[in-house]
Design a protein around this motif. Structure first.
Motif, PDB file in Angstrom:
ATOM      1  N   VAL A  54      -2.150  18.490  -1.424  1.00 15.80           N
ATOM      2  CA  VAL A  54      -0.833  18.343  -2.037  1.00 15.80           C
ATOM      3  C   VAL A  54      -0.498  16.853  -1.997  1.00 15.80           C
ATOM      4  CG1 VAL A  54       1.606  18.954  -1.941  1.00 15.80           C
ATOM      5  CG2 VAL A  54      -0.128  20.626  -1.224  1.00 15.80           C
ATOM      6  N   VAL A  55      -0.227  16.271  -3.152  1.00 10.43           N
ATOM      7  CA  VAL A  55       0.064  14.840  -3.220  1.00 10.43           C
ATOM      8  C   VAL A  55       1.501  14.605  -2.751  1.00 10.43           C
ATOM      9  CG1 VAL A  55       0.136  12.785  -4.659  1.00 10.43           C
ATOM     10  CG2 VAL A  55      -1.558  14.578  -5.139  1.00 10.43           C
ATOM     11  N   LEU A  56       1.626  13.928  -1.610  1.00 11.39           N
ATOM     12  CA  LEU A  56       2.937  13.607  -1.055  1.00 11.39           C
ATOM     13  C   LEU A  56       3.534  12.374  -1.713  1.00 11.39           C
ATOM     14  CD1 LEU A  56       2.105  14.133   2.723  1.00 11.39           C
ATOM     15  CD2 LEU A  56       3.280  15.734   1.186  1.00 11.39           C
ATOM     16  N   ASP A  57       2.673  11.389  -2.003  1.00 14.83           N
ATOM     17  CA  ASP A  57       3.147  10.144  -2.596  1.00 14.83           C
ATOM     18  C   ASP A  57       1.975   9.436  -3.248  1.00 14.83           C
ATOM     19  OD1 ASP A  57       5.198   8.321  -3.208  1.00 14.83           O
ATOM     20  OD2 ASP A  57       4.665   7.053  -1.520  1.00 14.83           O
ATOM     21  N   GLY A  58       2.271   8.707  -4.310  1.00 14.37           N
ATOM     22  CA  GLY A  58       1.256   7.930  -5.002  1.00 14.37           C
ATOM     23  C   GLY A  58       0.627   8.717  -6.131  1.00 14.37           C
ATOM     24  N   GLU A  59      -0.382   8.098  -6.719  1.00 15.71           N
ATOM     25  CA  GLU A  59      -1.121   8.766  -7.783  1.00 15.71           C
ATOM     26  C   GLU A  59      -2.515   8.189  -7.850  1.00 15.71           C
ATOM     27  OE1 GLU A  59       0.015   6.469 -11.840  1.00 15.71           O
ATOM     28  OE2 GLU A  59       1.546   7.814 -11.048  1.00 15.71           O
ATOM     29  N   GLY A  60      -3.403   8.980  -8.382  1.00 17.24           N
ATOM     30  CA  GLY A  60      -4.778   8.568  -8.588  1.00 17.24           C
ATOM     31  C   GLY A  60      -5.254   9.163  -9.893  1.00 17.24           C
TER      32      GLY A  60
END
Length: 102
Positions: A54-60
């Motif tokens: 689960v992406v808590l912060d940021g992006e890729g």
């Protein structure tokens, strides 16, 4: 019910330049926080159990904040295209990320 402070783990790991920290362990379950900071690459290898990120912060590349991805056991996977990426990781096996899986 047992709580854990994912935000504090993210902060510690960012300050350390990235890494992984287990925030909960119980039979059949491991939850951790994984922080990636460029230019360090994601050096994961396939795991013995299914996992959810689960992406808590940021992006890729192909992931962004508030999204989740499922990775089946033994699948080759790595995150890329990030400056900083903070993830909550849920493994469906005991201690799967930090223990020998052989």
């Amino acid at each position: 019910m047992q709580g854990f402070d994912a935000a504090a783990a993210v902060s510690r790991l960012r300050d350390a330049g990235g890494g992984y920290e287990v925030v909960h362990e119980s039979p059949g379950l491991e939850i951790g926080v994984y922080v990636l900071v460029a230019p360090e690459p994601d050096r994961q290898s396939p795991h013995a159990f299914d996992e959810i990120y689960v992406v808590l912060d940021g992006e890729g590349r192909r992931v962004t904040k508030d999204e989740a991805v499922f990775v089946p056991a033994h699948a080759d996977h790595r995150f890329s295209g990030y400056e900083t990426l903070s993830l909550l990781v849920v493994f469906n096996g005991p201690h799967t990320a930090t223990k020998d899986e052989g």
